[in-house]
Design a protein around this motif. Structure first.
Motif, PDB file in Angstrom:
ATOM      1  N   LEU A  89     -25.989  54.087  17.171  1.00  0.00           N
ATOM      2  CA  LEU A  89     -26.162  52.714  16.673  1.00  0.00           C
ATOM      3  C   LEU A  89     -27.489  52.128  17.152  1.00  0.00           C
ATOM      4  O   LEU A  89     -28.201  51.450  16.390  1.00  0.00           O
ATOM      5  N   TYR A  90     -27.844  52.384  18.396  1.00  0.00           N
ATOM      6  CA  TYR A  90     -29.111  51.864  18.924  1.00  0.00           C
ATOM      7  C   TYR A  90     -30.299  52.634  18.359  1.00  0.00           C
ATOM      8  O   TYR A  90     -31.371  52.056  18.121  1.00  0.00           O
ATOM      9  N   LEU A  91     -30.120  53.936  18.123  1.00  0.00           N
ATOM     10  CA  LEU A  91     -31.184  54.690  17.448  1.00  0.00           C
ATOM     11  C   LEU A  91     -31.402  54.137  16.047  1.00  0.00           C
ATOM     12  O   LEU A  91     -32.552  54.000  15.595  1.00  0.00           O
ATOM     13  N   ALA A  92     -30.318  53.794  15.349  1.00  0.00           N
ATOM     14  CA  ALA A  92     -30.447  53.243  13.999  1.00  0.00           C
ATOM     15  C   ALA A  92     -31.197  51.915  14.019  1.00  0.00           C
ATOM     16  O   ALA A  92     -32.010  51.636  13.119  1.00  0.00           O
ATOM     17  N   MET A  93     -30.945  51.083  15.033  1.00  0.00           N
ATOM     18  CA  MET A  93     -31.683  49.823  15.127  1.00  0.00           C
ATOM     19  C   MET A  93     -33.168  50.070  15.380  1.00  0.00           C
ATOM     20  O   MET A  93     -34.034  49.426  14.777  1.00  0.00           O
ATOM     21  N   ALA A  94     -33.481  51.004  16.284  1.00  0.00           N
ATOM     22  CA  ALA A  94     -34.888  51.330  16.547  1.00  0.00           C
ATOM     23  C   ALA A  94     -35.549  51.880  15.293  1.00  0.00           C
ATOM     24  O   ALA A  94     -36.707  51.560  14.980  1.00  0.00           O
ATOM     25  N   ASN A 146     -31.996  40.475  11.158  1.00  0.00           N
ATOM     26  CA  ASN A 146     -30.877  39.730  11.710  1.00  0.00           C
ATOM     27  C   ASN A 146     -29.559  40.204  11.096  1.00  0.00           C
ATOM     28  O   ASN A 146     -28.558  40.399  11.799  1.00  0.00           O
ATOM     29  N   ASN A 147     -29.550  40.411   9.779  1.00  0.00           N
ATOM     30  CA  ASN A 147     -28.343  40.892   9.120  1.00  0.00           C
ATOM     31  C   ASN A 147     -27.969  42.284   9.603  1.00  0.00           C
ATOM     32  O   ASN A 147     -26.787  42.594   9.811  1.00  0.00           O
ATOM     33  N   TYR A 148     -28.972  43.124   9.778  1.00  0.00           N
ATOM     34  CA  TYR A 148     -28.702  44.493  10.225  1.00  0.00           C
ATOM     35  C   TYR A 148     -28.167  44.492  11.659  1.00  0.00           C
ATOM     36  O   TYR A 148     -27.193  45.192  11.977  1.00  0.00           O
ATOM     37  N   ALA A 149     -28.786  43.707  12.529  1.00  0.00           N
ATOM     38  CA  ALA A 149     -28.339  43.635  13.923  1.00  0.00           C
ATOM     39  C   ALA A 149     -26.919  43.080  14.014  1.00  0.00           C
ATOM     40  O   ALA A 149     -26.110  43.525  14.845  1.00  0.00           O
ATOM     41  N   ARG A 150     -26.570  42.111  13.164  1.00  0.00           N
ATOM     42  CA  ARG A 150     -25.211  41.580  13.138  1.00  0.00           C
ATOM     43  C   ARG A 150     -24.218  42.656  12.712  1.00  0.00           C
ATOM     44  O   ARG A 150     -23.102  42.732  13.233  1.00  0.00           O
ATOM     45  N   MET A 151     -24.611  43.480  11.750  1.00  0.00           N
ATOM     46  CA  MET A 151     -23.738  44.566  11.321  1.00  0.00           C
ATOM     47  C   MET A 151     -23.498  45.550  12.468  1.00  0.00           C
ATOM     48  O   MET A 151     -22.363  45.973  12.733  1.00  0.00           O
ATOM     49  N   ILE A 152     -24.557  45.908  13.174  1.00  0.00           N
ATOM     50  CA  ILE A 152     -24.415  46.829  14.308  1.00  0.00           C
ATOM     51  C   ILE A 152     -23.522  46.205  15.381  1.00  0.00           C
ATOM     52  O   ILE A 152     -22.672  46.880  15.974  1.00  0.00           O
ATOM     53  N   ALA A 153     -23.694  44.909  15.621  1.00  0.00           N
ATOM     54  CA  ALA A 153     -22.864  44.231  16.625  1.00  0.00           C
ATOM     55  C   ALA A 153     -21.393  44.283  16.225  1.00  0.00           C
ATOM     56  O   ALA A 153     -20.509  44.452  17.088  1.00  0.00           O
ATOM     57  N   THR A 154     -21.120  44.167  14.951  1.00  0.00           N
ATOM     58  CA  THR A 154     -19.740  44.245  14.472  1.00  0.00           C
ATOM     59  C   THR A 154     -19.151  45.621  14.750  1.00  0.00           C
ATOM     60  O   THR A 154     -18.004  45.747  15.204  1.00  0.00           O
ATOM     61  N   ASP A 163     -16.089  60.608  13.770  1.00  0.00           N
ATOM     62  CA  ASP A 163     -17.004  61.700  13.429  1.00  0.00           C
ATOM     63  C   ASP A 163     -18.150  61.846  14.418  1.00  0.00           C
ATOM     64  O   ASP A 163     -18.587  62.964  14.712  1.00  0.00           O
ATOM     65  N   VAL A 164     -18.658  60.736  14.923  1.00  0.00           N
ATOM     66  CA  VAL A 164     -19.856  60.789  15.770  1.00  0.00           C
ATOM     67  C   VAL A 164     -19.503  60.965  17.243  1.00  0.00           C
ATOM     68  O   VAL A 164     -20.291  61.488  18.024  1.00  0.00           O
ATOM     69  N   GLY A 165     -18.313  60.549  17.646  1.00  0.00           N
ATOM     70  CA  GLY A 165     -17.820  60.829  18.986  1.00  0.00           C
ATOM     71  C   GLY A 165     -18.671  60.242  20.095  1.00  0.00           C
ATOM     72  O   GLY A 165     -19.039  59.061  20.067  1.00  0.00           O
ATOM     73  N   ASP A 166     -19.019  61.056  21.073  1.00  0.00           N
ATOM     74  CA  ASP A 166     -19.719  60.588  22.278  1.00  0.00           C
ATOM     75  C   ASP A 166     -21.074  59.974  21.961  1.00  0.00           C
ATOM     76  O   ASP A 166     -21.601  59.189  22.740  1.00  0.00           O
ATOM     77  N   ALA A 167     -21.645  60.329  20.823  1.00  0.00           N
ATOM     78  CA  ALA A 167     -22.974  59.815  20.468  1.00  0.00           C
ATOM     79  C   ALA A 167     -22.907  58.544  19.636  1.00  0.00           C
ATOM     80  O   ALA A 167     -23.946  58.050  19.182  1.00  0.00           O
ATOM     81  N   ALA A 168     -21.721  57.983  19.419  1.00  0.00           N
ATOM     82  CA  ALA A 168     -21.573  56.879  18.472  1.00  0.00           C
ATOM     83  C   ALA A 168     -22.377  55.648  18.872  1.00  0.00           C
ATOM     84  O   ALA A 168     -23.127  55.079  18.060  1.00  0.00           O
ATOM     85  N   VAL A 169     -22.234  55.195  20.110  1.00  0.00           N
ATOM     86  CA  VAL A 169     -22.955  53.999  20.546  1.00  0.00           C
ATOM     87  C   VAL A 169     -24.454  54.270  20.585  1.00  0.00           C
ATOM     88  O   VAL A 169     -25.270  53.454  20.117  1.00  0.00           O
ATOM     89  N   ASP A 170     -24.843  55.404  21.115  1.00  0.00           N
ATOM     90  CA  ASP A 170     -26.266  55.765  21.187  1.00  0.00           C
ATOM     91  C   ASP A 170     -26.885  55.772  19.791  1.00  0.00           C
ATOM     92  O   ASP A 170     -28.024  55.311  19.596  1.00  0.00           O
ATOM     93  N   HIS A 205     -26.735  62.189  12.793  1.00  0.00           N
ATOM     94  CA  HIS A 205     -26.023  61.020  12.272  1.00  0.00           C
ATOM     95  C   HIS A 205     -26.872  59.751  12.213  1.00  0.00           C
ATOM     96  O   HIS A 205     -26.319  58.670  11.993  1.00  0.00           O
ATOM     97  N   HIS A 206     -28.191  59.840  12.402  1.00  0.00           N
ATOM     98  CA  HIS A 206     -28.964  58.608  12.573  1.00  0.00           C
ATOM     99  C   HIS A 206     -28.987  57.730  11.317  1.00  0.00           C
ATOM    100  O   HIS A 206     -29.252  56.528  11.409  1.00  0.00           O
ATOM    101  N   LEU A 207     -28.690  58.282  10.148  1.00  0.00           N
ATOM    102  CA  LEU A 207     -28.622  57.474   8.936  1.00  0.00           C
ATOM    103  C   LEU A 207     -27.239  56.861   8.721  1.00  0.00           C
ATOM    104  O   LEU A 207     -27.073  55.962   7.894  1.00  0.00           O
TER     105      LEU A 207
END
Length: 509
Positions: free
Chosen positions: A406-411, A427-435, A397-404, A372-374
């Motif tokens: 999101l951080y993989l996507a940022m990396a 900055n825009n991408y990080a704001r989206m992840i924070a949302t 859909d992503v379940g237990d791995a959902a938060v993890d 799900h990293h994309l």
């Protein structure tokens, strides 16, 4: 060796904390009363004491059979002795100081012949140092150190030197341990030792996968993991541990979107995964990544093999594009694409990690992140923030791995552009992840979705449905509708359910 005779020393209570110095003082007193037993403190404990570091491991050496001494130590300290006969080692586990602590381990090993020869057969000179245990708490401590290979001089020079040319042939696992130890001590491996590692790297396949896993994961868990992975690569070890990475070397990616080739991208993604989960507030880049005490506690959670989510995230970062080489090819417009690499990468992970005896939960989590990293980057259209429906479906859909993930996507985002990163786009991408993270903290996007409006019996009774998968599919549509605010009570839910059935809008997957 004959079993130890009873001595007039009372059994000591288990230690209340991991106080290695106090343990050694008590053990020194215990063996000082036994003139018939020479016990040596060896290896890491002596090395760390000389360096002024905290002692984490206690290794004792005795002539002959280790088991009688090991059992005596266990009885004295209130621990449990476990003999490992194949190695003439008895492991003593002391009760942990508290519920969250691990047992404190004392290894007692037996040797035959000359003790100096036993020291010379160890891995590195800084570990081939010993001290009579009876001298631990005495004025003779420094003068009593046995150092046949000048390990103390190597400590002064801050170098890691193998004790001999056949060290890695005798035990290839020492090669991984050497990289980990050099990092831990902030030492530099000597050129001769590094050359011996490169020469013998192919022997790593002889080592039990559990041991390779433990050493590799320990390297990954430490700060500065990317640099250590690059050292493993230069020494010819990285692709011995994960052969699938070799194809990523020099696998070029479209320059418009990626700064490094696939292998370089994976290594830098590990670095960024480490940095964005370190809570750094003194960097213009990492300060943008959402991070609170909640995320810190989340990524500190131990989930398998003794490692936490932060380390497992770094493992996923290393593997998330593992299938790009095999999926590389042009699309209908001639552009290089990697179609299906997420799905194939998840399959690679599910084959690779069990070979390394990685825990099932860890394997499942890494596989889900790779699959799900994309997905986080696909949650929004243009510059718009993700909709409530998109966020709900993501967590569903992503379940237990959902938060993890999101951080993989940022990396992944940071590692794609590297030094050419646009601060505004980041900055825009990080704001989206924070949302998405903030929405995930509410019940509307929980693991099981909202509950309470209707259940399966309500649907069957009111809408005259037969039991079956259509009931479950309809319930899921209603949970989604509640999550995005389309329905808020039982009547609205049943009304929507009736319309969906009338429109034949329920598909059973």
């Amino acid at each position: 060796m004959d079993a130890l005779r009873p001595v007039a020393l009372a059994t000591q209570p288990p230690p209340t904390s991991m106080d290695a110095d106090g343990l050694l003082t008590r053990l020194g007193g215990f063996f000082a009363a036994r003139s018939d037993t020479d016990v040596w403190l060896v290896g890491g404990a002596v090395r760390d004491a000389i360096l002024g570091r905290e002692i984490h491991d206690i290794d004792l050496a005795v002539a002959g059979d280790s088991e009688p001494i090991g059992r005596a130590v266990a009885d004295y300290l209130g621990g449990t002795a476990v003999p490992v006969e194949a190695w003439n080692v008895t492991r003593v586990a002391l009760p942990p100081a508290n519920d969250s602590a691990a047992p404190f381990i004392i290894d007692v090993s037996g040797y035959c012949g000359s003790f100096e020869d036993d020291l010379r057969a160890r891995d590195f000179t800084v570990n081939a140092i010993a001290l009579p245990l009876r001298c631990w708490d005495s004025d003779e401590r420094i003068e009593s150190i046995l150092d046949p290979l000048n390990g103390r001089a190597d400590m002064v020079r801050r170098i890691l030197r193998a004790t001999g040319d056949d060290v890695f042939r005798n035990d290839p696992g020492r090669m991984l341990r050497g990289v980990r130890l050099a990092k831990s001590l902030d030492f530099r491996m000597t050129p001769e030792t590094a050359q011996a590692v490169r020469r013998d790297a192919h022997l790593l396949e002889r080592i039990a996968p559990e041991r390779v896993r433990d050493e590799f994961m320990a390297i990954l868990a430490a700060d500065g993991a990317r640099a250590q992975l690059e050292i493993l690569d230069r020494l010819g070890l990285l692709c011995r541990v994960i052969p699938e990475l070799e194809a990523a070397r020099n696998c070029e990616q479209p320059r418009a979107h990626h700064y490094w080739d696939v292998l370089g991208h994976l290594l830098h993604c590990v670095e960024y995964a480490e940095e964005i989960t370190a809570g750094r507030r003194n960097s213009a880049i990492y300060t943008m990544a959402p991070w609170t005490a909640v995320e810190d506690a989340y990524f500190s959670e131990a989930i398998g093999d003794g490692h936490n989510r932060r380390t497992v995230l770094k493992l996923a970062a290393l593997l998330h594009d593992i299938a790009k080489p095999q999926t590389r090819g042009p699309d209908e417009n001639g552009r290089i694409r990697f179609l299906g690499h997420s799905e194939q990468g998840a399959e690679v992970v599910e084959t690779l990690l069990p070979k390394l005896r990685v825990a099932g939960r860890t394997t499942s989590l890494v596989s889900a992140m790779v699959l799900h990293h994309l997905r986080p980057s696909q949650l929004r259209e243009g510059d718009q923030m993700p909709s409530r429906r998109a966020i709900y479906r993501y967590y569903r859909d992503v379940g237990d791995a959902a938060v993890d993930t999101l951080y993989l996507a940022m990396a992944d985002f940071l590692a794609a552009r590297g030094p050419e990163l646009s601060p505004e786009r980041w900055n825009n991408y990080a704001r989206m992840i924070a949302t998405v993270l903030e929405a995930g903290a509410t019940p509307q996007a929980g693991d099981d979705g909202p509950r309470g409006l209707v259940n399966g019996h309500d649907l069957m009774d009111t809408l005259h449905m037969e039991p079956g998968p259509r009931v479950g599919a309809l319930l899921e549509r209603l949970r989604e509708a509640q999550a995005v605010g389309e329905v808020s009570n039982r009547e609205e839910a049943l009304s929507l359910a009736a319309r969906l059935l009338d429109d034949d809008a329920i598909e059973v997957g």
